[in-house]
Design a protein around this motif. Structure first.
Motif, short mmCIF file in Angstrom:
data_model
loop_
_atom_site.label_atom_id
_atom_site.label_comp_id
_atom_site.label_asym_id
_atom_site.label_seq_id
_atom_site.Cartn_x
_atom_site.Cartn_y
_atom_site.Cartn_z
N LEU A 1 0.83 -1.20 0.00
CA LEU A 1 0.00 0.00 0.00
C LEU A 1 0.87 1.26 0.00
CD1 LEU A 1 -2.75 1.31 0.08
CD2 LEU A 1 -2.78 1.04 2.58
N ILE A 2 1.97 1.23 0.74
CA ILE A 2 2.89 2.37 0.74
C ILE A 2 3.46 2.59 -0.65
CG2 ILE A 2 5.05 3.28 1.68
CD1 ILE A 2 4.47 1.71 4.23
N HIS A 3 3.84 1.50 -1.32
CA HIS A 3 4.35 1.61 -2.69
C HIS A 3 3.30 2.22 -3.60
CE1 HIS A 3 7.86 -1.53 -2.43
NE2 HIS A 3 8.05 -0.46 -1.68
N HIS A 4 2.04 1.82 -3.42
CA HIS A 4 0.98 2.36 -4.27
C HIS A 4 0.81 3.85 -4.03
CE1 HIS A 4 -2.69 2.65 -6.57
NE2 HIS A 4 -3.31 3.16 -5.52
N ILE A 5 0.84 4.25 -2.77
CA ILE A 5 0.71 5.68 -2.45
C ILE A 5 1.86 6.47 -3.05
CG2 ILE A 5 0.74 7.37 -0.56
CD1 ILE A 5 -0.66 5.26 1.18
N CYS A 6 3.07 5.95 -2.91
CA CYS A 6 4.24 6.64 -3.45
C CYS A 6 4.20 6.72 -4.98
CB CYS A 6 5.52 5.94 -3.00
SG CYS A 6 5.88 6.12 -1.23
N SER A 7 3.64 5.69 -5.60
CA SER A 7 3.59 5.68 -7.07
C SER A 7 2.67 6.75 -7.61
CB SER A 7 3.13 4.31 -7.57
OG SER A 7 1.76 4.08 -7.27
N LEU A 8 1.76 7.28 -6.80
CA LEU A 8 0.85 8.32 -7.24
C LEU A 8 1.46 9.71 -7.19
CD1 LEU A 8 -2.42 7.11 -5.44
CD2 LEU A 8 -1.72 6.67 -7.81
N LEU A 9 2.64 9.82 -6.57
CA LEU A 9 3.28 11.12 -6.43
C LEU A 9 4.13 11.44 -7.66
CD1 LEU A 9 4.58 10.85 -2.74
CD2 LEU A 9 2.56 12.08 -3.54
N PRO A 10 4.24 12.74 -8.01
CA PRO A 10 5.22 13.13 -9.03
C PRO A 10 6.63 12.87 -8.51
CG PRO A 10 3.63 14.89 -8.60
CD PRO A 10 3.44 13.87 -7.53
N GLY A 11 7.57 12.75 -9.42
CA GLY A 11 8.95 12.42 -9.03
C GLY A 11 9.53 13.39 -8.03
N ASP A 12 9.33 14.70 -8.20
CA ASP A 12 9.88 15.69 -7.28
C ASP A 12 9.28 15.54 -5.89
OD1 ASP A 12 11.48 16.70 -9.25
OD2 ASP A 12 10.16 18.38 -9.74
N SER A 13 7.97 15.25 -5.84
CA SER A 13 7.30 15.11 -4.54
C SER A 13 7.79 13.86 -3.81
CB SER A 13 5.78 15.05 -4.73
OG SER A 13 5.30 16.25 -5.31
N LEU A 14 7.97 12.77 -4.56
CA LEU A 14 8.48 11.55 -3.94
C LEU A 14 9.90 11.77 -3.42
CD1 LEU A 14 8.22 8.61 -3.16
CD2 LEU A 14 8.93 7.99 -5.48
N LYS A 15 10.71 12.47 -4.18
CA LYS A 15 12.08 12.76 -3.73
C LYS A 15 12.05 13.54 -2.42
CE LYS A 15 16.35 15.08 -5.19
NZ LYS A 15 17.01 15.85 -6.28
#
Length: 360
Positions: free
Chosen positions: A248-262
């Motif tokens: 679920l954490i991976h799914h949440i992170c996958s919804l973020l733009p690259g800059d936001s995830l960074k």
């Protein structure tokens, strides 16, 4: 009165692409010109009595006539007033930009040459605005809207309404974020600004071979993730994500733009640890870089010689993101087309919001 109009999708013109020659300006003079414009954009320009004359041609080391030929290939989207059938909207055959807002395209079967005024008040046959575009830009737009490049898969009337809602009736392009380098070039006539060659590089240029070569030869992409002890001193950091399953954490992170995830990774040790998984970054590359066409993305997984098994896909993502960011002064001709594709994809995503709202 003569003037230029610009592609409704990418914002680039249809004519006037002037590529310099080696005798036109030396590499050093071009470099100084780009540096001077860059300082101007940063607000740090100083007056220099010995400044070179301005250059108004593109660098022949970065683009050539073949690479910019796509800009002259014009089509348009319009709406018939009294057409019968499933859709009143139409896509023209190929044509050219005549001048002063007028374009000449082929319409109907058998096709005949027809003249329209783009972004104007139209004609008796086509009373509304007519939106001109490059065909390769239209294919990028189709991919953002339908996931394919088939025009039959898009609702042309909804697309026409979305575009016309962004039309400046007295303007020469749509109200879309084409990028600062393109907006600066959109004068009465298209300005060939040194340092902005990426904006006229063919967006369909594949970087498959460049990706394969880089991932096979660059040892920096094989650096294993650094193990960080989750216990820092006597403190045991807690995190609101800590109670969630990793999937679920991976799914949440996958919804973020690259800059936001960074930023999230830098702010949260827990997220940093959870996202060290190579499988996550393989999936994230595809979701965060959709403008990288299927063949190029596939090159990360299969090639004539399989990718190294020790690739760090987080570093691969960082490299792809940096190498294809559209930036003034970009001087890598291999990746400039992909950078332009990325720029155009961003414009298309903005347009797709209006389109999807109308489809609903």
């Amino acid at each position: 009165m003569a003037f230029d109009c610009y592609c409704a999708i990418c914002g680039v013109g249809f004519s006037g692409m002037r590529v310099g020659s080696p005798s036109d300006a030396t590499p050093d003079r071009r470099r100084r010109c780009v540096e001077r414009i860059a300082r101007s954009l940063e607000g740090t320009t100083t007056v220099d009595a010995d400044e070179d004359e301005p250059i108004y041609t593109y660098d022949p080391r970065l683009v050539d006539s073949d690479n910019v030929a796509w800009t002259s290939q014009l089509h348009c989207l319009g709406m018939h007033d009294d057409a019968t059938g499933k859709s009143r909207a139409f896509i023209s055959g190929p044509g050219y930009y005549a001048d002063a807002g007028e374009l000449a395209v082929k319409i109907g079967q058998p096709s005949k040459r027809t003249y329209f005024n783009c972004y104007g008040f139209g004609t008796d046959e086509v009373p509304g605005p007519v939106m001109p575009f490059h065909w390769c830009c239209f294919e990028i737009l189709l991919r953002t809207l339908t996931g394919t490049t088939e025009p039959r898969n898009v609702n042309l009337e909804a697309l026409y309404d979305a575009m016309s809602s962004l039309c400046n009736w007295s303007g020469s392009a749509l109200r879309l974020p084409y990028g600062e380098d393109v907006l600066r070039a959109q004068g009465k006539y298209w300005q060939c600004l040194p340092g902005a060659e990426y904006s006229v590089s063919h967006p369909g240029t594949s970087i498959k071979d460049a990706i394969q070569t880089h991932i096979q030869t660059n040892q920096n992409l094989r650096i294993p993730p650094v193990d960080i002890d989750i216990t820092i001193g006597n403190r045991h950091p807690t995190n609101p994500f800590g109670t969630l399953p990793t999937e679920l954490i991976h799914h949440i992170c996958s919804l973020l733009p690259g800059d936001s995830l960074k930023s999230l990774i830098q702010a949260s040790l827990f997220i940093h640890l959870v996202t060290r998984d190579n499988a996550f970054w393989k999936r994230f590359i595809e979701s965060d870089i959709p403008w990288l066409d299927e063949a190029d993305t596939h090159a990360l997984r299969t090639s004539s010689s399989s990718p190294p098994t020790d690739l760090n896909y987080q570093l691969v993502h960082q490299w792809l993101d940096a190498a294809t960011t559209p930036t003034y002064g970009m001087a890598d001709p291999v990746f400039m087309g992909a950078a332009n594709r990325r720029r155009i994809w961003g414009v298309c995503e903005e347009l797709s919001r209006s389109y999807r709202a109308l489809c609903k």
